[in-house]
Design an enzyme around this catalytic site. Structure first.
Site, PDB file in Angstrom:
ATOM      1  NE  ARG A 118       5.865 -61.876  -3.414  1.00 29.78           N
ATOM      2  CZ  ARG A 118       6.553 -62.440  -4.406  1.00 29.78           C
ATOM      3  NH1 ARG A 118       7.321 -61.695  -5.186  1.00 29.78           N
ATOM      4  NH2 ARG A 118       6.463 -63.743  -4.639  1.00 29.78           N
ATOM      5  NE  ARG A 147       3.034 -70.233   4.142  1.00 31.37           N
ATOM      6  CZ  ARG A 147       4.090 -71.011   4.351  1.00 31.37           C
ATOM      7  NH1 ARG A 147       4.490 -71.252   5.595  1.00 31.37           N
ATOM      8  NH2 ARG A 147       4.739 -71.551   3.345  1.00 31.37           N
TER       9      ARG A 147
END
Length: 619
Positions: free
Chosen positions: A386, A441
């Site tokens: 990211r 997650r």
């Protein structure tokens, strides 16, 4: 506490006492005159420092014998033989070490005596002296206060105040006693085994009314792991130990291990055979001695690889992969949550030189951190990662023969976009596991077949394999192994996925297990998975801070499910320092297969730019 053996002779003159806090006696100077021994003078060693005690008696016109020198730590003083007369004067003395005996100094007349305790050494003297030596007594300590060559002393963790204590090294630890205080650990005491003999150690700290907990180790078991927390409490200027848990080779645990306030520490690396530390009215610090296995199943050595040229530099949260004689690096950060660049760096193993690879085609649009990369043949495969605003990359390939990037799967068409996931590969498949998406997650495993060019969503692992990031992911003998990771706290479970059966299995490992951790370096080497370092406790500032990072090289035998520690302490090996968030891969350098890792985050929150290789000699 040392054992005090009664002084022999008379009590004329003045009383003197050199003390018992020394590690060993290293030199003895004695002079004899017409009335017997006129004086003695002893030199000791304590924590590596030489300390001379005062002369006991009076220098006169006497015969001074040659000094009796003891070569600590290989040699130690075992006994003193002497004689005294009815008037209470020491007439003669003979000193014995484990390697030699001094000449008789003085006379053979009078009443004989011996200062000796079986399986112990002399660490101090006391007695009476005036114009002559009137009496002599001694303090004895276990021989095991000398660290043997096959043991390693692990630094004590905790505060730097209080009295230093050291139980020494034994064959095994038999019992552990832990006393509680209002804010932490009040005291500890250990029972050891030396051969057939049980040795009861001293109490370190002070008992309270809160009670004492006893942990007994079976005769065919031993302690391999200690977890504790240290903290400044109740206005203290120095840390104390606030929690302790002991774990054995066979998995027996003294206390449930859970997240607690304070700074976490671990003592591990082999069979624990002794303890040391500091104490006042509480336990201020604790360290250990470990017995290192002389014949590990996996033999290797760390080396630092020289680097030249224009390389990735200081960074973490990136990844590396090897193709032929080149290692490639992509992604990463220097400042937390700020990607550095989108260059693909290439390291030529033969010339030890970094450069920036030429690139054409669908060059990734984002500079990213928390990215993963693997290689199959001459092609690199890059997934996820990211940027600073949490935009994610898709799935790319890079042909190292043509230097061409290809976007294989856009972000919206592939597996859930993510960062800090794990990747591995076999001959035809790329595997992506876990990580952190924009919202949660993950614990999913997806595979991409490079022949069919299709993604396959593997079976759901179930509740035992919790969603996590920073796990180790390796393909070993056709199985995809998930090792440890972070699910809100560090975990130490191990699972594998069978692609043929599309089935997950959790396994119970044993041996010298590494503590719970994530974001460590890993590699698949034959039937072994080798790991190094990682984060053992998250930072309060999450990714912005360093967390609590560790070192240590461990190998898991995927057939026997046994862990062992591989580090060689000392010698010529240059072992990497503690770190996490490092880039790593399985590699071959100089004809040896091993674990190679680059960069990473330091305990100071700085970044590394070094390149280390753990090369396997034999397995």
């Amino acid at each position: 506490m040392a054992q005090k053996v009664e002084a022999q002779g008379g009590n004329g003159g003045n009383q003197w006492d050199d003390g018992s806090e020394y590690d060993a006696v290293t030199k003895i100077q004695v002079a004899a005159g017409g009335n017997g021994i006129e004086y003695v003078k002893f030199t000791y060693v304590k924590n590596g420092q030489t300390e001379e005690a005062p002369l006991r008696g009076v220098k006169g016109r006497s015969f001074e014998a040659d000094p009796f020198v003891i070569n600590h730590p290989e040699e130690h003083l075992v006994s003193v033989e002497g004689r005294y007369n009815p008037e209470g004067l020491i007439l003669g003395l003979t000193f014995k070490s484990n390697k030699k005996t001094s000449d008789l100094i003085g006379y053979e007349d009078g009443t004989p005596f011996t200062l000796q305790v079986q399986d112990k050494k002399i660490v101090g003297f006391y007695g009476f002296a005036g114009n002559n030596l009137h009496s002599l007594g001694a303090y004895f300590a276990p021989l095991t206060n000398v660290t043997p060559l096959n043991a390693k002393k692990l630094e004590a963790k905790g505060g730097d105040t209080g009295d230093i204590w050291d139980d020494g090294v034994y064959d095994n630890v038999r019992k552990v006693y832990v006393g509680q205080a209002q804010y932490g650990i009040a005291f500890v005491k250990f029972e050891y085994v030396n051969g057939s003999q049980v040795v009861v150690g001293d109490e370190h700290g002070k008992k309270t009314e809160l009670g004492v907990e006893e942990f007994e180790i079976d005769a065919d078991d031993y302690i391999v792991y200690v977890e504790g927390y240290r903290e400044k409490v109740n206005g203290m200027t120095s840390e104390m130990i606030t929690f302790l848990s002991f774990k054995t080779y066979k998995g027996k645990t003294s206390q449930p291990i859970e997240q607690r306030p304070g700074i976490k520490f671990v003592l591990q690396g082999g069979k624990i055979v002794g303890f040391h530390g500091r104490s006042t009215d509480v336990l201020d610090s604790l360290g250990a001695y470990i017995s290192l296995s002389p014949t590990p199943n996996l033999h290797g050595k760390w080396t630092k690889v020289d680097e030249n040229g224009d390389g990735p530099g200081l960074r973490c949260s990136h990844d590396i992969a090897q193709v032929g004689n080149k290692i490639y690096s992509f992604g990463g950060e220097f400042t937390p949550n700020q990607p550095i660049d989108k260059h693909l760096y290439v390291f030529d193993i033969e010339s030890r030189t970094w450069s920036i690879s030429p690139a054409t085609g669908d060059i990734p649009t984002l500079s990213c951190l928390g990215v993963c990369m693997v290689s199959i043949g001459s092609t690199l495969y890059v997934f996820g990662g990211r940027d600073a605003s949490r935009q994610y990359n898709g799935f790319y390939s890079f042909d190292t023969t043509t230097n061409e990037w290809k976007l294989l799967t856009p972000v919206e068409e592939g597996p859930t976009p993510r960062s800090f996931h794990s990747m591995a590969a076999d001959e035809e498949n790329v595997y992506v596991f876990g990580g952190v998406s924009a919202t949660a997650r993950l614990n999913t495993l997806d595979s991409y077949n490079i022949v069919d060019k299709k993604w396959f969503h593997c079976s759901t692992p179930g509740d035992s394999l919790t969603a996590r990031g920073g796990a180790g992911l390796e393909v070993v003998q056709g199985k995809v192994w998930v090792v440890y990771g972070f699910n809100g706290c560090e975990v130490d479970d191990v699972h594998y996925y069978d692609p043929v059966q599309d089935k997950w299995t959790q396994v119970e490992t044993f041996g010298v297990r590494p503590s719970e951790r994530s974001v460590f370096a890993s590699a698949a080497l034959g039937k072994h998975i080798v790991i190094f370092g990682g984060e053992i406790a998250m930072d309060p500032l999450a990714h912005v801070g360093p967390g609590q990072l560790t070192d240590g090289t461990f190998a898991l035998d995927t057939e026997t499910l046994q862990w062992e520690r591989l580090d060689k302490f000392g010698g010529e090996e240059e072992t990497p320092s503690s770190r996490g968030w490092t880039a790593s891969t399985t590699a071959t350098i100089g004809g040896k297969k091993g674990l190679v890792m680059h960069g990473g985050k330091a305990p100071t929150n700085d970044r590394f730019d070094d390149l280390f290789f753990y090369g396997i000699d034999s397995a």
